[in-house]
Design an enzyme around this catalytic site. Structure first.
Site, PDB file in Angstrom:
ATOM      1  N   GLY A  10     -10.439  10.167   2.150  1.00  0.00           N
ATOM      2  CA  GLY A  10      -9.730   8.883   2.101  1.00  0.00           C
ATOM      3  C   GLY A  10     -10.276   7.925   3.152  1.00  0.00           C
ATOM      4  O   GLY A  10     -10.730   8.348   4.209  1.00  0.00           O
ATOM      5  N   GLU A 101     -10.103  16.471   7.970  1.00  0.00           N
ATOM      6  CA  GLU A 101     -10.204  17.902   8.236  1.00  0.00           C
ATOM      7  C   GLU A 101     -10.896  18.642   7.078  1.00  0.00           C
ATOM      8  O   GLU A 101     -11.683  19.566   7.303  1.00  0.00           O
ATOM      9  CB  GLU A 101      -8.779  18.368   8.572  1.00  0.00           C
ATOM     10  CG  GLU A 101      -8.289  19.659   8.085  1.00  0.00           C
ATOM     11  CD  GLU A 101      -7.539  19.552   6.774  1.00  0.00           C
ATOM     12  OE1 GLU A 101      -6.953  18.494   6.448  1.00  0.00           O
ATOM     13  OE2 GLU A 101      -7.543  20.541   6.045  1.00  0.00           O
ATOM     14  N   THR A 103     -13.253  17.328   5.034  1.00  0.00           N
ATOM     15  CA  THR A 103     -14.689  17.009   5.136  1.00  0.00           C
ATOM     16  C   THR A 103     -15.323  17.810   6.272  1.00  0.00           C
ATOM     17  O   THR A 103     -16.478  18.264   6.157  1.00  0.00           O
ATOM     18  CB  THR A 103     -14.888  15.500   5.372  1.00  0.00           C
ATOM     19  OG1 THR A 103     -14.325  14.792   4.273  1.00  0.00           O
ATOM     20  CG2 THR A 103     -16.348  15.130   5.530  1.00  0.00           C
ATOM     21  N   ASP A 126      -3.876  10.035   9.461  1.00  0.00           N
ATOM     22  CA  ASP A 126      -2.888  11.109   9.681  1.00  0.00           C
ATOM     23  C   ASP A 126      -2.984  11.745  11.071  1.00  0.00           C
ATOM     24  O   ASP A 126      -2.066  12.451  11.484  1.00  0.00           O
ATOM     25  CB  ASP A 126      -3.071  12.213   8.634  1.00  0.00           C
ATOM     26  CG  ASP A 126      -2.680  11.756   7.237  1.00  0.00           C
ATOM     27  OD1 ASP A 126      -2.122  10.656   7.109  1.00  0.00           O
ATOM     28  OD2 ASP A 126      -2.936  12.505   6.281  1.00  0.00           O
ATOM     29  N   GLY A 169       1.430  10.983   5.467  1.00  0.00           N
ATOM     30  CA  GLY A 169       1.428  12.183   6.304  1.00  0.00           C
ATOM     31  C   GLY A 169       1.678  13.362   5.400  1.00  0.00           C
ATOM     32  O   GLY A 169       2.812  13.747   5.150  1.00  0.00           O
ATOM     33  N   GLU A 221       5.734  11.512   3.929  1.00  0.00           N
ATOM     34  CA  GLU A 221       5.709  11.872   2.495  1.00  0.00           C
ATOM     35  C   GLU A 221       5.713  13.393   2.272  1.00  0.00           C
ATOM     36  O   GLU A 221       6.228  13.878   1.271  1.00  0.00           O
ATOM     37  CB  GLU A 221       4.491  11.254   1.813  1.00  0.00           C
ATOM     38  CG  GLU A 221       3.195  11.724   2.460  1.00  0.00           C
ATOM     39  CD  GLU A 221       1.934  11.131   1.862  1.00  0.00           C
ATOM     40  OE1 GLU A 221       2.008  10.335   0.932  1.00  0.00           O
ATOM     41  OE2 GLU A 221       0.855  11.514   2.358  1.00  0.00           O
ATOM     42  N   HIS A 275      -0.383   2.823   0.605  1.00  0.00           N
ATOM     43  CA  HIS A 275      -1.757   2.567   1.052  1.00  0.00           C
ATOM     44  C   HIS A 275      -1.898   1.325   1.933  1.00  0.00           C
ATOM     45  O   HIS A 275      -2.978   1.103   2.489  1.00  0.00           O
ATOM     46  CB  HIS A 275      -2.696   2.491  -0.159  1.00  0.00           C
ATOM     47  CG  HIS A 275      -2.899   3.824  -0.806  1.00  0.00           C
ATOM     48  ND1 HIS A 275      -1.997   4.346  -1.693  1.00  0.00           N
ATOM     49  CD2 HIS A 275      -3.857   4.766  -0.651  1.00  0.00           C
ATOM     50  CE1 HIS A 275      -2.409   5.547  -2.083  1.00  0.00           C
ATOM     51  NE2 HIS A 275      -3.535   5.824  -1.459  1.00  0.00           N
ATOM     52  N   VAL A 276      -0.821   0.550   2.075  1.00  0.00           N
ATOM     53  CA  VAL A 276      -0.850  -0.562   3.035  1.00  0.00           C
ATOM     54  C   VAL A 276      -1.230  -0.022   4.418  1.00  0.00           C
ATOM     55  O   VAL A 276      -1.921  -0.670   5.197  1.00  0.00           O
ATOM     56  CB  VAL A 276       0.543  -1.245   3.086  1.00  0.00           C
ATOM     57  CG1 VAL A 276       0.678  -2.159   4.281  1.00  0.00           C
ATOM     58  CG2 VAL A 276       0.799  -2.011   1.808  1.00  0.00           C
TER      59      VAL A 276
HETATM   60  O1  F6P Z   1      -5.179  11.877   4.418  1.00  0.00           O
HETATM   61  C1  F6P Z   1      -4.864  10.550   4.457  1.00  0.00           C
HETATM   62  C2  F6P Z   1      -3.864  10.196   3.394  1.00  0.00           C
HETATM   63  O2  F6P Z   1      -3.581   8.830   3.544  1.00  0.00           O
HETATM   64  C3  F6P Z   1      -2.594  11.044   3.371  1.00  0.00           C
HETATM   65  O3  F6P Z   1      -1.642  10.681   4.316  1.00  0.00           O
HETATM   66  C4  F6P Z   1      -2.147  10.840   1.949  1.00  0.00           C
HETATM   67  O4  F6P Z   1      -1.317  11.891   1.487  1.00  0.00           O
HETATM   68  C5  F6P Z   1      -3.430  10.830   1.205  1.00  0.00           C
HETATM   69  O5  F6P Z   1      -4.414  10.382   2.103  1.00  0.00           O
HETATM   70  C6  F6P Z   1      -3.411   9.982  -0.015  1.00  0.00           C
HETATM   71  O6  F6P Z   1      -4.641  10.102  -0.615  1.00  0.00           O
HETATM   72  P1  F6P Z   1      -5.050   9.288  -1.929  1.00  0.00           P
HETATM   73  O7  F6P Z   1      -5.315   7.889  -1.497  1.00  0.00           O
HETATM   74  O8  F6P Z   1      -6.286   9.974  -2.377  1.00  0.00           O
HETATM   75  O9  F6P Z   1      -3.929   9.406  -2.891  1.00  0.00           O
END
Ligand code: F6P
Length: 344
Positions: A10, A101, A103, A126, A169, A221, A275-276
């Site tokens: 991500g 982690e 990667t 995270d 998270g 989450e 995603h903000v």
């Molecule tokens: O690992 C970062 C993170 O933002 C997590 O907190 C979240 O669960 C995940 O990525 C969401 O990933 P994606 O954007 O692939 O749905």
């Protein structure tokens, strides 16, 4: 030396600052830097971007990654040989892999089992990569959530409402704990420890009993939340999984809000920040951290310290074995304990 740099997993704010730091360090030392597009996929598919002074100009404050990212896994995709041959095909002496982690685990395996000259840089909002005190991206996410909590405070207060804020998270609650503390949350629910809905409701009710008619509850989450009267049954709505089998989380805030409203009788609303938290310009702290990580990773590669990851220990940059990075780093519960002194 010809050094490659890739971003995988991500995205997070600060990736471009780290890419720029690797490239500018290389150029300054008379080396050549090349960007590998879309994570390890770019190595398998020979998808490159020259990282000269012009390409990295102006990217320090930009969110996202100019290299794009993917979660492509060479081992899983039977592409290890293609990836290994990419080093010869493209005369690469080293690659800096910037990722979370997962990667770091892929990078560790590619180095340990296949001898590839790789160095890791930890990134993620995270903050859960092992072996480093902080990852870049985290400070920006905490600031975004803190701003949101501040805004929610004024509207919650005006309407005598409970506001549940769902933050990212997946397996740790760093963002929830830090932003909850910074924003003065009245309850924080994270994955590291099981919280019951009754405990959260008791905090809210006790606040009301002393005249505080609103409450802000922050929930990660991936939190471990036990349902009211559910004999410890955990509420965890997993929507589905992504193409790599990772659960797509989201929805725990709504579940908590419904149960809290039932338990307390107070109107409860939910805000899902999503995603903000990962987008936009990095804070100055993240720009500095990402720049230091990128610069140090270049040094590690130059010294031939492959199989290592740049890490922050206190205020110092160090190189650690990638094996130490793949342990998920949980929240220091002392932070939660301090935050909880303000819950009732
Ligand atoms: O690992 C970062 C993170 O933002 C997590 O907190 C979240 O669960 C995940 O990525 C969401 O990933 P994606 O954007 O692939 O749905």
């Amino acid at each position: 030396m010809r050094i490659g740099v890739l971003t995988a997993g991500g995205d997070c704010p600060g990736l471009n600052a780290a890419i720029r730091a690797v490239a500018r360090s290389a150029i300054q030392q008379g080396d050549e830097a090349v960007g590998i597009r879309r994570g390890y996929r770019g190595l398998a598919e020979d998808d490159y971007l020259a990282l000269d002074m012009q390409t990295v100009h102006g990217i320090l404050p930009l969110g996202g990654t100019i290299l794009s990212t993917s979660s492509f896994e060479p081992i899983r995709e039977n592409a290890v040989d293609t990836v290994a041959r990419a080093f010869e095909r493209n005369a690469l002496d080293a690659v800096v892999a910037i990722g979370g982690e997962h990667t770091m685990e892929i990078t560790r395996q590619l180095h340990a089992d296949h001898g590839l000259p790789l160095v890791g840089v930890p990134k993620t909002i995270d903050n859960d990569v092992g072996g480093t005190d902080f990852t870049f991206g985290f400070d920006t996410a905490v600031q975004i959530v803190t701003d949101a909590i501040d805004r929610l405070h004024t509207t919650a207060q005006s309407h005598d409402r409970i506001m549940v804020v769902e933050v990212m998270g997946r397996s740790t609650g760093w963002i929830a704990a830090y932003a909850g503390l910074a924003g003065g949350a009245d309850g924080i629910v994270i994955p590291e420890t099981t919280t019951t809905v009754e405990e959260v409701a008791a905090g809210v009710t006790s606040r009301h009993d002393r005249g505080k008619d609103f409450s802000i509850i922050v929930v990660a989450e991936g939190a471990k939340l036990a349902s009211a009267g559910g004999e410890g049954r955990l509420i965890q709505p997993i929507k589905d999984t992504d193409e790599y089998g990772y659960p797509r989380l989201g929805g725990i805030g709504a579940a908590l809000a419904a149960e809290l409203e039932d338990q307390t009788g107070f109107e409860t609303r939910v805000t899902v920040l999503g995603h903000v938290q990962r987008g936009g310009t990095p804070t100055s702290t993240d720009r500095i951290l990402a720049t230091r990580f990128g610069a140090y990773a270049y040094e590690l590669a130059k010294r031939g310290e492959f199989g290592s990851m740049a890490a922050l220990h206190g205020t110092e940059m160090v190189g650690i074995p990638l094996a130490e990075a793949v342990e998920v780093k949980e929240v220091d519960l002392e932070i939660l304990e301090i935050a909880s002194r303000f819950f009732t």
